[in-house]
Design a protein around this motif. Structure first.
Motif, PDB file in Angstrom:
ATOM      1  N   ASN A  65      -8.041   1.643   1.463  1.00 16.05           N
ATOM      2  CA  ASN A  65      -9.064   0.742   1.929  1.00 16.05           C
ATOM      3  C   ASN A  65      -9.054  -0.621   0.743  1.00 16.05           C
ATOM      4  N   TRP A  66      -9.018  -0.270  -0.445  1.00 18.84           N
ATOM      5  CA  TRP A  66      -9.005  -1.408  -1.230  1.00 18.84           C
ATOM      6  C   TRP A  66      -7.646  -2.390  -1.244  1.00 18.84           C
ATOM      7  N   VAL A  67      -6.764  -1.930  -0.653  1.00 20.25           N
ATOM      8  CA  VAL A  67      -5.515  -2.848  -0.142  1.00 20.25           C
ATOM      9  C   VAL A  67      -5.853  -3.581   1.245  1.00 20.25           C
ATOM     10  N   ASP A 116      -7.748 -11.446   0.294  1.00 23.60           N
ATOM     11  CA  ASP A 116      -7.535 -12.453  -0.441  1.00 23.60           C
ATOM     12  C   ASP A 116      -6.462 -12.044  -1.558  1.00 23.60           C
ATOM     13  N   ARG A 117      -6.667 -10.627  -1.908  1.00 25.65           N
ATOM     14  CA  ARG A 117      -5.757 -10.069  -2.998  1.00 25.65           C
ATOM     15  C   ARG A 117      -4.608  -9.915  -2.530  1.00 25.65           C
ATOM     16  N   PHE A 118      -4.572  -9.255  -1.343  1.00 26.73           N
ATOM     17  CA  PHE A 118      -3.420  -8.754  -0.677  1.00 26.73           C
ATOM     18  C   PHE A 118      -2.969  -9.290   0.713  1.00 26.73           C
ATOM     19  N   PRO A 119      -2.560 -10.795   0.820  1.00 32.38           N
ATOM     20  CA  PRO A 119      -2.548 -11.517   1.834  1.00 32.38           C
ATOM     21  C   PRO A 119      -1.746 -10.890   2.897  1.00 32.38           C
ATOM     22  N   ARG A 120      -1.885 -11.218   4.206  1.00 32.29           N
ATOM     23  CA  ARG A 120      -1.417 -10.812   5.447  1.00 32.29           C
ATOM     24  C   ARG A 120      -0.402 -11.956   6.008  1.00 32.29           C
ATOM     25  N   VAL A 121       0.631 -11.626   6.615  1.00 35.70           N
ATOM     26  CA  VAL A 121       1.500 -12.561   7.203  1.00 35.70           C
ATOM     27  C   VAL A 121       0.816 -13.484   8.299  1.00 35.70           C
ATOM     28  N   VAL A 122       1.069 -14.724   8.187  1.00 37.00           N
ATOM     29  CA  VAL A 122       0.531 -15.641   9.438  1.00 37.00           C
ATOM     30  C   VAL A 122       1.579 -16.243   9.999  1.00 37.00           C
ATOM     31  N   GLY A 123       1.327 -16.150  11.327  1.00 36.62           N
ATOM     32  CA  GLY A 123       2.592 -16.546  12.260  1.00 36.62           C
ATOM     33  C   GLY A 123       2.696 -18.088  12.337  1.00 36.62           C
TER      34      GLY A 123
END
Ligand code: N0T
Length: 521
Positions: free
Chosen positions: A118-120, A125-132
């Motif tokens: 969960n901490w990931v 902010d710390r582990f950004p996701r892909v934005v299409g």
């Protein structure tokens, strides 16, 4: 020569992948080995579930269990590691005399970080996701975020360090899969400003050189494929850095698996796991991930042409063929023969446990001993000549055929001989093959010496012809021995003759190995 055997039968010798003339073998206890695998369902990686796993693995007669090791399970709290499941699994695998392949479910598990702690997965902010491209955030994490790489790599290093300490002598574990079906669903690549900046820069020199391209931006070099190739390169670089750090702790063979793309068409990357090691980006993955020993397809399409084409795409001089996952429905079972015919070093149906979960329509609608029988038969037969087949395969002396669906026969070119495999024929007399009720036939042939072949299989007739005319009057089958192997030695049981050879060699549902000798006269 085999390495020294440890007390539990496993050896002190490290498993490793060897390559000879563009062919491969996984060396286990110092000799070539076929992985006849069984992968448990995704959430079966808990001590409480193992009692439902082992009976299915035993039933199917697999020699290796494929089991996830989840990041969320080993590092629920950042920096605190718990390997109790792994230790339990190792102990039980040794009791059951099975090998293991461990699957690192980290940043990517079928595109997303569901198996990350969960901490990931809750810290965008710390582990950004892909934005299409249209600004929609996807589940998939960006391969370009250094913090994600750092965190995943640290956890994987801790895992490999523990594995070395817990298994570095016995080698119950044969290979480690790094991540699972990487790539992104619903976006071709990351379009965040951070990623966009990298995309607008130059293609890295190492990739330009490896692909023999002219330097330039991603768009210059790859045109319409630029987005997908960019994503593939940076995922591969991420995975390679995780694997390299893991190997520095414990240098066991490491591989990745692929969620597939249509093998025949240029499928739109928005409709599959973009950036994962699909056939169109294998050269990129090979260049960007040198620490990965092989790329294995996950084959969940029952179609004969789809299956064979995929085997062809992943069997390359620079890639050992390893069917990392395949469906557990009966019609998939026969493809182990074609996999061997394409110099495959392993084959692993997915969803082999008695938890009652089934991934139908990908696999079977029900899993019980009866549903597993087609896999059991094959693993029993092939397992009884595992070492012989793996060693001959490394020398390029193994052929295999699976029952097609459009035709009811196929041929194997053995050089001086041609084998015709027919499906659905009676055992006596000549007729036109009609195919088995459900496609279930398969044959493997291995050349032991000139004019001497092992032939084994199920639900098929094998006929031989000469391809080069030799002998005054032609050739004949001089003898057909039925037998089996014991500690690497052929043990004769009986001769086949008369009805048993007059209309080809007819294999039924009984595991039988024949040694056929040809002669001229
Ligand atoms: C596989 C498995 C598991 C017909 C599916 C296959 C496993 C993962 N994914 O049960 O989740 O962990 O590697 C995806 C196949 C999609 C094919 C859809 C076309």
């Amino acid at each position: 020569t085999r390495g020294a055997q440890a007390a539990d039968g496993h050896s002190a010798e490290m498993p490793r992948l060897v390559r000879e003339d563009g062919r491969y073998a996984l060396m286990v206890d110092g000799a070539p080995y076929l992985v006849l695998g069984a992968q448990a369902n995704n959430s079966s990686n808990w001590p409480s579930v193992l009692p439902q796993v082992w009976p299915a693995v035993e039933q199917v007669q697999a020699n290796t269990l494929f089991m996830p090791i989840a990041w969320q399970q080993i590092e629920a709290t950042e920096g605190k590691f718990d390997f109790s499941f792994l230790d339990t699994l190792l102990a039980q695998a040794r009791e059951h005399k099975k090998h293991l392949v461990l699957l690192w479910f980290g940043t990517w598990k079928n595109n997303g970080p569901s198996y990350a702690p969960n901490w990931v997965k809750l810290d965008n902010d710390r582990f950004p996701r892909v934005v299409g491209s249209k600004g929609v955030m996807r589940g998939s994490l960006s391969p370009l975020a250094p913090a994600t790489l750092d965190a995943d790599r640290k956890a994987f290093v801790a895992f490999m360090r523990h594995l070395k300490q817990a298994d570095g002598q016995q080698h119950t574990v044969l290979m480690v899969q790094v991540e699972n079906e990487t790539g992104t669903y619903g976006a071709v690549r990351d379009f965040t400003p951070m990623a966009q900046k990298v995309f607008e820069g130059k293609v890295p020199d190492d990739l330009v050189k490896a692909l023999k391209k002219q330097p330039g931006t991603w768009k210059d070099v790859f045109g319409k494929d630029a987005d997908e190739f960019f994503h593939a390169y940076y995922i591969a670089r991420f995975v390679d850095q995780v694997a390299a750090a893991g190997k520095a702790e414990y240098p066991i063979p490491m591989y990745v698996n692929a969620a597939l793309r249509d093998p025949f068409k240029d499928q739109d990357p928005y409709s599959y796991s973009s950036g994962g090691p699909t056939w169109n980006v294998l050269d990129i993955w090979k260049a960007a991930a040198p620490s990965i020993d092989l790329i294995g397809p996950d084959i969940y399409d029952r179609g004969y042409d789809f299956y064979i084409k995929t085997l062809e795409q992943y069997k390359r001089p620079d890639n050992a063929l390893f069917v990392a996952e395949t469906g557990n429905d009966s019609v998939y079972a026969r493809y182990v023969f074609a996999t061997l015919g394409h110099q495959g070093i392993g084959f692993a149906p997915f969803g082999i446990d008695y938890t009652r979960y089934v991934n139908y329509p990908l696999g079977a609608a029900k899993i019980d001993a009866e549903a597993l029988e087609p896999f059991t038969m094959n693993f029993k037969l092939l397992g009884s000549m595992n070492r012989e087949l793996a060693a001959l395969s490394l020398k390029g002396k193994v052929w295999g055929a699976s029952e097609p669906t459009a035709d009811h026969s196929n041929t194997l070119d053995l050089g001086p001989y041609k084998a015709t495999i027919s499906y659905g024929l009676p055992q006596f007399g000549d007729a036109k093959p009609t195919g088995n009720d459900k496609p279930c036939g398969g044959v493997v042939i291995a050349e032991m010496a000139p004019n001497e072949y092992l032939v084994a299989g199920y639900h098929a007739r094998v006929d031989f012809a000469q391809t080069i005319k030799a002998g005054k009057n032609g050739f004949m089958i001089a003898s057909v021995e039925e037998g089996h192997f014991e500690n690497g030695k052929w043990v004769f049981e009986r001769l086949w003759n008369g009805d048993q050879t007059d209309y080809g060699l007819n294999f039924t549902s009984i595991p039988q190995i024949l040694k056929v000798r040809f002669a001229t006269y």
